[in-house]
Scaffold this motif. Structure first.
Motif, short mmCIF file in Angstrom:
data_model
loop_
_atom_site.label_atom_id
_atom_site.label_comp_id
_atom_site.label_asym_id
_atom_site.label_seq_id
_atom_site.Cartn_x
_atom_site.Cartn_y
_atom_site.Cartn_z
N THR A 244 0.88 -1.16 0.00
CA THR A 244 0.00 0.00 0.00
C THR A 244 0.92 1.22 0.00
O THR A 244 2.12 1.10 0.27
N VAL A 245 0.38 2.37 -0.29
CA VAL A 245 1.19 3.60 -0.27
C VAL A 245 1.77 3.81 1.12
O VAL A 245 2.96 4.13 1.27
N ARG A 246 0.96 3.61 2.13
CA ARG A 246 1.42 3.78 3.52
C ARG A 246 2.58 2.83 3.82
O ARG A 246 3.58 3.24 4.42
N THR A 247 2.48 1.58 3.40
CA THR A 247 3.55 0.61 3.63
C THR A 247 4.81 0.98 2.85
O THR A 247 5.92 0.85 3.36
N ALA A 248 4.64 1.46 1.62
CA ALA A 248 5.80 1.84 0.80
C ALA A 248 6.58 2.97 1.45
O ALA A 248 7.81 2.96 1.47
N VAL A 249 5.88 3.94 2.03
CA VAL A 249 6.55 5.04 2.73
C VAL A 249 7.25 4.50 3.98
O VAL A 249 8.40 4.85 4.26
N ARG A 250 6.57 3.65 4.71
CA ARG A 250 7.17 3.05 5.91
C ARG A 250 8.42 2.25 5.55
O ARG A 250 9.45 2.36 6.21
N ASP A 251 8.34 1.48 4.46
CA ASP A 251 9.50 0.73 3.99
C ASP A 251 10.65 1.67 3.62
O ASP A 251 11.81 1.41 3.95
N LEU A 252 10.33 2.75 2.94
CA LEU A 252 11.33 3.73 2.52
C LEU A 252 12.06 4.30 3.74
O LEU A 252 13.29 4.41 3.74
N ARG A 253 11.30 4.63 4.77
CA ARG A 253 11.90 5.14 6.01
C ARG A 253 12.78 4.09 6.69
O ARG A 253 13.88 4.38 7.13
N ARG A 254 12.24 2.88 6.77
CA ARG A 254 12.96 1.80 7.48
C ARG A 254 14.29 1.46 6.85
O ARG A 254 15.22 1.10 7.54
N VAL A 255 14.37 1.52 5.53
CA VAL A 255 15.63 1.14 4.88
C VAL A 255 16.55 2.34 4.66
O VAL A 255 17.63 2.19 4.11
N GLY A 256 16.12 3.52 5.11
CA GLY A 256 16.98 4.70 5.07
C GLY A 256 17.14 5.32 3.69
O GLY A 256 18.17 5.92 3.40
N ARG A 257 16.12 5.21 2.88
CA ARG A 257 16.19 5.81 1.54
C ARG A 257 15.79 7.28 1.61
O ARG A 257 15.22 7.76 2.58
N ASN A 258 16.04 7.98 0.52
CA ASN A 258 15.78 9.41 0.41
C ASN A 258 14.28 9.70 0.48
O ASN A 258 13.50 9.23 -0.34
N LEU A 259 13.89 10.50 1.47
CA LEU A 259 12.48 10.89 1.64
C LEU A 259 12.18 12.26 1.05
O LEU A 259 11.03 12.69 1.03
N ASP A 260 13.22 12.94 0.56
CA ASP A 260 13.06 14.31 0.06
C ASP A 260 12.19 14.40 -1.20
O ASP A 260 11.67 15.46 -1.51
N LEU A 261 12.05 13.31 -1.92
CA LEU A 261 11.28 13.34 -3.17
C LEU A 261 9.78 13.23 -2.95
O LEU A 261 9.00 13.40 -3.88
N ASP B 165 6.11 14.10 -2.21
CA ASP B 165 5.19 15.25 -2.21
C ASP B 165 4.15 14.92 -1.14
O ASP B 165 3.29 14.06 -1.36
N HIS B 166 4.22 15.59 -0.01
CA HIS B 166 3.38 15.24 1.13
C HIS B 166 1.88 15.50 0.89
O HIS B 166 1.04 14.79 1.44
N GLY B 167 1.56 16.46 0.05
CA GLY B 167 0.16 16.70 -0.30
C GLY B 167 -0.42 15.53 -1.09
O GLY B 167 -1.51 15.03 -0.79
N ILE B 168 0.33 15.08 -2.08
CA ILE B 168 -0.13 13.94 -2.89
C ILE B 168 -0.12 12.67 -2.05
O ILE B 168 -1.01 11.82 -2.18
N LEU B 169 0.85 12.54 -1.14
CA LEU B 169 0.89 11.38 -0.25
C LEU B 169 -0.38 11.30 0.58
O LEU B 169 -0.99 10.23 0.68
N ALA B 170 -0.79 12.43 1.16
CA ALA B 170 -2.00 12.45 1.99
C ALA B 170 -3.23 12.05 1.15
O ALA B 170 -4.07 11.27 1.60
N GLU B 171 -3.29 12.57 -0.08
CA GLU B 171 -4.41 12.23 -0.97
C GLU B 171 -4.40 10.74 -1.31
O GLU B 171 -5.45 10.08 -1.31
N ALA B 172 -3.22 10.19 -1.61
CA ALA B 172 -3.11 8.78 -1.98
C ALA B 172 -3.51 7.87 -0.83
O ALA B 172 -4.19 6.87 -1.03
N ILE B 173 -3.11 8.23 0.40
CA ILE B 173 -3.47 7.42 1.56
C ILE B 173 -4.97 7.50 1.81
O ILE B 173 -5.62 6.49 2.09
N THR B 174 -5.53 8.69 1.68
CA THR B 174 -6.98 8.86 1.86
C THR B 174 -7.74 8.04 0.82
O THR B 174 -8.72 7.36 1.15
N GLU B 175 -7.28 8.09 -0.41
CA GLU B 175 -7.94 7.32 -1.48
C GLU B 175 -7.84 5.82 -1.22
O GLU B 175 -8.81 5.09 -1.40
#
Length: 190
Positions: A150-167, A169-179
């Motif tokens: 899921t989008v939420r899991t993909a972000v969590r995975d990205l954080r856990r493995v220490g990948r770049n979070l700068d890319l 877009d938090h607005g689109i992220l919120a929309e994708a999770i809501t959807e």
């Protein structure tokens, strides 16, 4: 073995939904072949483009109609056959529009060993995870049977493995999770 017999066997395998082979499954298809001859045979068939060597020990019938549209995703179960593998990280977030970067590698999480495979269809990258994977919550089963975060899991995975979070877009992220939450609620209604 005659080429016509080989083509018939490949056709029959394709009709049964088999489009990729390991050495043991190819040997079984051919009626049992000695390992030394099998290695020579798969090399020769690869050189003749009858089979495509996708990765070490994995061969694809390039003419198979059962081959999925995205061969890289289809290869996941062959590259890490006894593990849970799912599309996640930058690939999932790019597909969801959460990051604007288009990924060249298919990024996946696996309960198996990490690794990077250069296939004729592009790179597949596995990142190891120790966490328990909840199918239906963390990952969803796609129509083709493949697992995708899921989008939420993909972000969590990205954080856990220490990948770049700068890319992200938090607005689109919120929309994708809501959807996703809305879609999940709709699918659980009687």
């Amino acid at each position: 073995m005659k080429r016509s017999d080989l083509n018939r066997k490949l056709f029959e395998a394709d009709a049964s939904g088999v489009w990729a082979f390991t050495p043991s499954s190819f040997s079984a298809l051919m009626g049992g072949i000695e390992p030394a001859y099998l290695k020579l045979m798969t090399k020769r068939l690869s050189d003749q483009s009858v089979l495509i060597r996708a990765a070490r020990g994995i061969y694809v019938n390039p003419h198979a109609r059962s081959k999925p549209a995205d061969a890289r995703r289809g290869l996941l179960r062959f590259l890490r056959p006894r593990q849970i593998n799912y599309v996640s990280l930058e690939t999932k977030l790019s597909e969801a529009g959460v990051i604007s970067q288009i990924t060249t590698a298919l990024t996946c999480m696996t309960t198996g060993s990490p690794g990077r495979f250069a296939t004729p269809w592009g790179v597949i990258e596995f990142t190891h995870t120790d966490r328990t994977i909840e199918i239906g919550t963390d990952v969803v089963v796609q129509a083709d049977g493949m697992l995708e975060a899921t989008v939420r899991t993909a972000v969590r995975d990205l954080r856990r493995v220490g990948r770049n979070l700068d890319l992200i877009d938090h607005g689109i992220l919120a929309e994708a999770i809501t959807e996703e939450c809305h879609h999940e609620q709709q699918s659980h209604r009687p």
